[in-house]
Design an enzyme around this catalytic site. Structure first.
Site, short mmCIF file in Angstrom:
data_model
loop_
_atom_site.label_atom_id
_atom_site.label_comp_id
_atom_site.label_asym_id
_atom_site.label_seq_id
_atom_site.Cartn_x
_atom_site.Cartn_y
_atom_site.Cartn_z
N TYR A 1 0.86 -1.23 0.03
CA TYR A 1 0.14 0.01 0.03
C TYR A 1 0.92 1.27 0.09
O TYR A 1 1.94 1.26 0.68
CB TYR A 1 -0.82 -0.04 1.49
CG TYR A 1 -1.97 -1.06 1.34
CD1 TYR A 1 -1.65 -2.43 1.49
CD2 TYR A 1 -3.35 -0.85 1.06
CE1 TYR A 1 -2.38 -3.50 1.54
CE2 TYR A 1 -4.08 -1.81 1.07
CZ TYR A 1 -3.65 -3.19 1.22
OH TYR A 1 -4.94 -4.18 1.41
N HIS B 1 -5.89 2.22 -1.29
CA HIS B 1 -5.78 0.97 -1.98
C HIS B 1 -4.61 0.40 -2.04
O HIS B 1 -3.61 1.33 -2.31
CB HIS B 1 -6.68 1.04 -3.12
CG HIS B 1 -8.19 1.08 -3.10
ND1 HIS B 1 -8.75 0.29 -2.48
CD2 HIS B 1 -9.01 2.26 -3.24
CE1 HIS B 1 -10.11 0.67 -2.47
NE2 HIS B 1 -10.19 1.86 -2.97
N LYS C 1 -3.65 -3.42 -9.97
CA LYS C 1 -2.57 -3.33 -9.26
C LYS C 1 -1.44 -3.62 -10.07
O LYS C 1 -1.86 -4.29 -11.30
CB LYS C 1 -2.57 -4.10 -7.89
CG LYS C 1 -3.51 -3.65 -6.98
CD LYS C 1 -3.63 -4.96 -5.95
CE LYS C 1 -4.89 -4.95 -4.97
NZ LYS C 1 -5.75 -4.11 -5.02
#
Lengths: 311, 438
Positions: free
Chosen positions: A235, A243, A274
């Site tokens: 993170y 997020h 991601k």
């Protein structure tokens, strides 16, 4: 940023129980989160909210990597909690126990007082909202049973009773208050905080540790990453607010790995917005200057992030 | 085709059902509102909004600070017991268990066992009750230097973890923190959880095959005789040796009465035989991580659970530590599967349903540093489902073979025919109705 509610003196103890690293002190938990980017995993049940798995409570389980980072930088030390409790609690002397019980009784009484005061406040507010006089309501809420049992007068009658009674607000006899029993969260007291001399050695860590330490030193937060098939989900700030950006896997410098891992990691990462991140420590390079403060063994780490370009 | 679909999938907005509250760290500010009222009827907050990255604005910093303080407050809620609801437990160091003299709440419907007038609690049960604030456990009192009636010192949460998890090794117990994490997580979700019967052994005994229901010949003896005769003529009496496969056709010219016989001849790759009784492949070992740990029941609404007379469990769980254990080998999986009951799929369901259900199944709870993931592993009877034959019967369904479909849904099939499927804990199903007790 507001100052800590309760400052924590460093180094703070980390409990070592059956091979795991746990934090029980709420102040230490907050402190590690605020100042060292260590968030760990809350694994305990919250009292009163014990029928759900979304919000969990104390204790906080630290990854061995997290514990090691804290210890290497001198912020914490590791305590053999099993031995401390075997010695301190199973073999507690009678005097110590009685002293501890008296202290718990005092806390319990204080807590009971707090509960009663809150209940009174609530009752008073409710009555005031209904347009009734607070004071009278107070008397009613405190001793409904006595008035009903002893005098045979229903509580509603006593409310309508207009004769001024003798100072009803002092009607809380101290001895009627029963102390609540408290299950304390930490064991200090009765145990005294252990000394740093008896600290256990550094936790053993997997080969992904250099990458973890590197990311942590750059201000990133990490959580266990099995759910995304990686070592850590990383993170950019406190996971309470942000997020995660990366799915990180730590490798050795010369380690060979399947090209399919890149495809799989990259696709999975892109699918959940991601990036897949791999990194390792160069064992032959000289320690970079900025890293040196973290410990002599800190060698430079290189990391690569992989993302599906999606043209 | 398939590729296009996949690429599109991440562009869609997430559906409501896809959002799993467990997956992310939640904003404790929502709980904070609840924490001030200690009513028992608390409802869970909705998912919070998060930011993508730090932009150091005051707004963001303040929100984060509020979240942190809320978390601090929620985690500081003390565990207290009123005189009325006080359940007093006593720690018993010799067995690393705790006992309760007077059973008051409904918790004890699904926890503990009565022995000698007391209710005895296993380490995980005692720790869970302490942790949820339902029991006040005391350290034992040394009777030698005091009178018998004295109360012991209260056990702190830290002390409880040190004792019930930490002392466990000293008394020969096997409870690890991972097992406790799984136990507590399932209990919080409302499941009934007990240790599997073979807890003290290295592994559970082999479970025999399920009894096959006898097929009664519907027809008369005469027609049965002819049918049998036809079967003998038409079924090949020998298996083609592998060196002959290179030459000659698999299906020799001859008399074939059904397609099934032809397909049987085409089946040249040997498959795992599920009709013979299962056997262990590995020697018994105390450090085998793949053994059954917990039996789990769903809390059925009307039916009252009786802990003394437990029905057959709904799920069997094996707890794995992700950091110490690697993916199981075929032999390990075989041995684990041999210890769960044979549970063939029922009736004439759809072929895919049957494959997914499998012959035997077990749930692996893989714990990565306190975060459990549940994976259902099923022994998948691919060889028992005749794909080619059901193509005729269920038309629309069987255009693609079950293997293709299984692949699409993220199942992996290996030579032994196991399927792995990530299992979502169906907590909504049970949470509401669970025995709340306290």
């Amino acid at each position: 940023m507001a100052p800590d509610p309760t400052p924590v003196t460093e180094p703070f103890p980390i409990s070592h129980i059956a091979g795991r690293y746990l934090l029980f002190d709420i102040n230490a938990i907050s402190h590690a989160r605020r100042h060292h980017n260590i968030c760990g995993v809350l694994i305990g049940t919250l009292p009163n909210l014990s029928q759900q798995n979304v919000f969990l409570g104390i204790p906080l389980e630290l990854m061995p990597e997290e514990a090691r980072v804290l210890v290497e930088r001198g912020h914490a030390y590791i305590v053999d909690d099993v031995r401390a409790h075997r010695k301190g609690c199973l073999e507690m002397s009678r005097d110590e126990r009685l002293k501890y019980l008296r202290e718990m009784d005092r806390q319990g009484l204080e807590f009971a007082k707090g509960v009663r005061e809150k209940a009174e406040e609530r009752a008073e507010r409710a009555l005031r909202e209904k347009g009734l006089v607070g004071r009278r309501g107070k008397e009613e809420s405190e001793a409904p049973q006595e008035s009903a049992d002893a005098e045979g007068v229903s509580t509603s009658n006593s409310l309508l009773d207009s004769t001024p009674s003798t100072s009803p607000s002092v009607a809380v006899p101290e001895k009627k208050l029963e102390p609540h029993f408290i299950t304390p969260t930490t064991s200090y007291p009765p145990l005294s905080p252990p000394s740093t001399d008896a600290a256990l050695p550094l936790p053993s860590v997997p080969k992904s540790y250099p990458l973890f330490r590197y990311l942590n030193s750059r201000g990133y937060f990490a959580m266990p990453g099995l759910r995304f098939g990686c070592n850590y989900s990383v993170y950019p700030g406190d996971p309470l607010r942000f997020h995660s950006h990366f799915l990180a896997t730590g490798l050795d410098w010369d380690e060979e790995f399947e090209l399919l891992d890149i495809v799989g990691g990259g696709r999975l990462g892109t699918g959940v917005k991601k990036a897949y991140l791999i990194g390792g420590e160069d064992p032959e390079a000289t320690p970079a200057e900025e890293e040196e403060q973290d410990g002599a063994s800190a060698k430079p780490v290189r990391a690569f992030s992989i993302e599906w370009a999606g043209f | 085709m398939a590729d296009e679909d996949e690429d599109l999938s991440h562009l869609r907005a997430p559906e409501a059902a896809d959002i799993d509250l467990d997956e992310e760290t939640q904003d404790f500010r929502f709980l904070d509102k609840l924490a001030h009222h200690d009513t028992s009827s608390l409802s869970l907050p909705k998912r919070g909004e998060k930011d993508f990255e730090s932009h150091s604005t005051n707004l963001q910093l303040e929100t984060l600070e509020a979240s942190r303080q809320a978390m601090h407050r929620v985690l500081s809620i003390p565990r207290t017991h009123t005189q009325k609801n006080h359940i007093l437990g006593m720690y018993h160091p010799e067995t690393n268990m705790a006992y309760v003299e007077k059973v008051k709440t409904q918790h004890f419907l699904t926890i503990g066992r009565a022995k000698g007038g007391k209710e005895w609690l296993l380490p995980e049960e005692a720790l869970f009750l302490i942790e949820r604030g339902s029991m006040d456990c005391r350290w034992p009192v040394d009777l030698e230097d005091g009178e018998g009636a004295e109360v012991g010192a209260p056990m702190s949460l830290q002390g409880a973890y040190a004792a019930f998890i930490g002392f466990e090794g000293g008394v020969g117990g096997k409870l690890t923190l991972e097992m406790y994490t799984v136990y507590a997580g399932l209990k919080r979700s409302g499941y009934v959880v007990f240790r599997h019967g073979s807890w003290d052994d290295d592994r559970a005994p082999i479970q025999p095959l399920a009894q096959k229901e006898e097929e009664k010949p519907k027809t008369g003896y005469l027609s049965h005789f002819f049918a049998e005769l036809w079967r003998r003529i038409s079924t090949p009496s020998h298996i083609i040796p592998s060196q002959n496969l290179a030459f000659g056709p698999l299906i020799k010219p001859g008399l074939f009465r059904t397609y099934a016989d032809i397909y049987r001849l085409l089946q040249i790759i040997p498959t795992h035989d599920r009709t013979s009784p299962p056997q262990f492949l590995l020697p018994s070992s105390s450090d085998n991580p793949f053994r059954l740990h917990f039996d789990v029941w769903k809390t059925a609404g009307s039916q009252r659970f009786r802990k003394a007379k437990r029905p057959s469990p709904d799920f069997r769980i094996c707890v794995i530590n992700a950091r110490e254990t690697s993916i199981p080998t075929g032999a390990q999986l075989n041995d684990l599967m041999a210890t769960v009951p044979d549970d063939p799929p029922k009736g004439t369901g759809q072929i895919y349903q049957k494959l997914k259900h499998g012959r035997r199944n077990v749930i692996l709870a893989v714990v990565d540093n306190g975060i459990p993931s549940y994976i259902r592993v099923a022994d998948c009877p691919f060889s028992e489902e005749k794909v080619a034959l059901c193509r005729k019967t269920t038309r629309g369904e069987s255009l693609r073979s079950p293997i293709e479909k299984a692949d699409d849904e993220g199942m992996l099939a290996d030579a032994l025919g196991f399927t792995f499927k990530l299992k979502k804990e169906s907590k909504n199903e049970t949470t509401g109705r669970s025995a709340s007790g306290g």
